[in-house]
Scaffold this motif. Structure first.
Motif, short mmCIF file in Angstrom:
data_model
loop_
_atom_site.label_atom_id
_atom_site.label_comp_id
_atom_site.label_asym_id
_atom_site.label_seq_id
_atom_site.Cartn_x
_atom_site.Cartn_y
_atom_site.Cartn_z
N ASP A 158 24.46 44.67 -55.27
CA ASP A 158 23.78 45.96 -55.30
C ASP A 158 22.30 45.70 -55.01
OD1 ASP A 158 22.47 48.28 -56.09
OD2 ASP A 158 23.90 48.71 -57.69
N GLN A 185 22.39 47.29 -41.75
CA GLN A 185 21.79 47.21 -43.09
C GLN A 185 20.30 46.93 -42.97
OE1 GLN A 185 23.76 45.61 -46.90
NE2 GLN A 185 22.88 43.79 -46.00
N MET A 190 15.37 48.88 -49.19
CA MET A 190 15.96 48.86 -50.54
C MET A 190 15.17 47.93 -51.45
SD MET A 190 20.01 49.04 -49.65
CE MET A 190 20.09 48.24 -48.05
N HIS A 289 33.68 47.46 -51.80
CA HIS A 289 33.72 48.42 -50.68
C HIS A 289 32.86 49.67 -50.93
CE1 HIS A 289 35.18 50.48 -47.17
NE2 HIS A 289 35.62 51.48 -47.90
N ARG A 290 33.01 50.28 -52.13
CA ARG A 290 32.27 51.52 -52.40
C ARG A 290 30.77 51.28 -52.42
NH1 ARG A 290 35.37 55.70 -54.92
NH2 ARG A 290 33.62 56.30 -56.21
N LEU A 291 30.39 50.15 -53.01
CA LEU A 291 28.97 49.78 -53.04
C LEU A 291 28.47 49.54 -51.61
CD1 LEU A 291 26.42 48.89 -54.54
CD2 LEU A 291 27.51 46.67 -54.95
N LEU A 293 29.50 50.89 -48.90
CA LEU A 293 29.32 52.16 -48.19
C LEU A 293 27.99 52.83 -48.57
CD1 LEU A 293 32.91 53.72 -48.34
CD2 LEU A 293 31.80 52.63 -46.39
N ARG A 294 27.50 52.53 -49.80
CA ARG A 294 26.22 53.11 -50.22
C ARG A 294 25.02 52.48 -49.53
NH1 ARG A 294 27.42 52.99 -56.07
NH2 ARG A 294 25.64 51.59 -56.36
N GLN A 295 25.12 51.18 -49.23
CA GLN A 295 23.92 50.50 -48.74
C GLN A 295 24.04 49.96 -47.31
OE1 GLN A 295 23.53 47.80 -52.05
NE2 GLN A 295 24.62 46.16 -51.03
N SER A 297 25.58 50.78 -43.20
CA SER A 297 26.09 51.85 -42.34
C SER A 297 27.22 51.36 -41.46
CB SER A 297 24.95 52.42 -41.50
OG SER A 297 24.37 51.39 -40.74
#
Ligand SMILES: Cc1ncc(COP(=O)(O)O)c(C=O)c1O
Length: 386
Positions: A158, A185, A190, A289-291, A293-295, A297
């Motif tokens: 993260d 990315q 970030m 995977h979900r993380l 998709l947040r950070q 493209s």
């Protein structure tokens, strides 16, 4: 400014380029000056003025401007290799007595370089996750270094949480973003302080170039450009810079094609009974995977999977069964490649990085996915029969 424009046009409308569709290559080791005072002034600002190829060059500068813009950085500095960028960047940030935290699995020679720094009194600790950083941090920890996705295992960290934690403890963060490229990315957005890349992979894209880059704020890039860049001498050549510029022109479309083909091959392997698991963060089954998709493209096409074997010889036999994938190191080029850490990395090193014997790494190139799937399916079938 969109990434396609940066890759194709940024910095290319200068009058001295005469409208050439590809910028000229400055093939000269030095620049001369009208008088001694101007030479002196240029030497004092050699990170920005053209004096000598080991410090600056206009063709290299153009590649740097594009890479900085892609990473949303103030500045970038290109090197003769990714390791040139990584070793100079780490050296510029630490002094004798400092400590470095390494989060997750990172590229082997990066760890080797940190071990090398021990002779200058710089120590490091590897940690598996952010929770472990709390107990591993020391009074003299200066730097947190990581990759996301991580090396060989493709775990996702993260990034905003890592950089918040590091900033809260006064650490500088350096992240290797080679896997994603700046197309998929942008770690500086970030909170990462400095991003490093091997340009020898997707950025070059044609397996005919070795290069590296560091990108970030001027306050960190300028000292590095004036000191480590000049003194270590790992300067990028203008010819290689021209190849980087060429590679960037097609990077967005190549990455889209790599993503599509890589995911198709990974999905095929995930459904195959001879495969224990597939480590590709673009698969919904991947724990990160979900993380991701947040950070991120998008997803590049370097990933690993586990054969259902503990035997080194069986892994070697599988590689030998492949007809289309070529066996080799490196990745990110037009050609599909296969490699297996069991063949090259000591068991003890693999164990500390959590890499099982049956792990196989694929770099999916630009060939049709069906060709690659057929090749892998045939090799898995022949292996099962043997
Ligand atoms: C993730 C990563 N970072 C850095 C490097 C080093 O780059 P170079 O080979 O250009 O020195 C590599 C090379 O394989 C790599 O895989």
């Amino acid at each position: 400014m969109d990434d396609e424009w940066i890759c194709g046009r940024l910095g290319e409308d200068e009058p001295w380029m005469l409208g050439a569709v590809n910028p000229p290559i400055f093939e000269n080791s030095l620049f001369t000056f009208p008088n001694a005072a101007e030479l002196g002034e240029a030497i004092r600002n050699e990170d920005e003025r053209y004096v000598y190829w080991r410090g600056t060059n206009p063709t290299v500068d153009l590649a740097q401007r594009k890479l900085a813009a892609l990473e949303r950085a103030e500045r970038a500095k290109c090197f003769a290799s990714g390791m040139g960028a990584i070793s100079a960047t780490i050296s510029s940030l630490v002094s004798a007595g400092d400590h470095v935290l390494v989060l997750g699995a990172v590229y082997g020679p990066t760890t080797q370089f940190l071990r090398y720094l021990e002779k200058f009194g710089v120590t490091h600790t590897h940690v598996v996750d952010l929770d472990a950083c709390d107990s591993a941090i020391k009074d003299h920890t200066r730097l947190l270094y990581f990759e996301s996705p991580s090396y060989m295992r493709y775990e996702i960290f993260d990034i905003p949480a890592v950089t918040r934690w590091a900033a809260g403890h006064g650490l500088v963060t350096v992240m290797d973003n080679t896997w994603s490229t700046p197309i998929f990315q942008k770690p500086l957005t970030m909170g990462v302080d400095l991003v490093v890349h091997s340009l020898s992979k997707y950025a070059g894209g044609h397996s005919d170039l070795v290069g590296g880059v560091v990108a970030g704020p001027s306050r960190l890039i300028r000292p590095l450009a004036l000191t480590e860049y000049q003194l270590y001498g790992a300067a990028m050549s203008p010819h290689d810079a021209a190849k980087v510029i060429r590679g960037l022109r097609t990077l967005p479309v190549r990455m889209a094609a790599h993503q599509e083909r890589g995911l198709a091959v990974a999905a095929f392997l995930e459904g195959h009974p001879a495969v224990r698991r597939v480590n590709h963060p673009g698969l919904p089954s991947h724990p990160g995977h979900r993380l991701a998709l947040r950070q991120m493209s998008g997803f590049s096409s370097l990933f690993s999977f586990e054969l259902a074997t503990e035997e080194r010889d069986e892994v070697a036999a599988f590689l030998d069964e492949l007809r289309h994938f070529r066996v080799g190191v490196s990745w990110g080029g037009f050609e599909s490649l296969v490699n297996a850490p069991a063949l090259s990395t000591e068991e003890s090193v693999r164990a500390t990085m959590g890499i099982p014997a049956g792990l196989v790494r694929l770099s999916v190139g630009l060939e049709p996915a069906e060709t690659l799937i057929k090749d892998l399916g045939g090799a898995l079938e022949r292996m099962a029969k043997a």
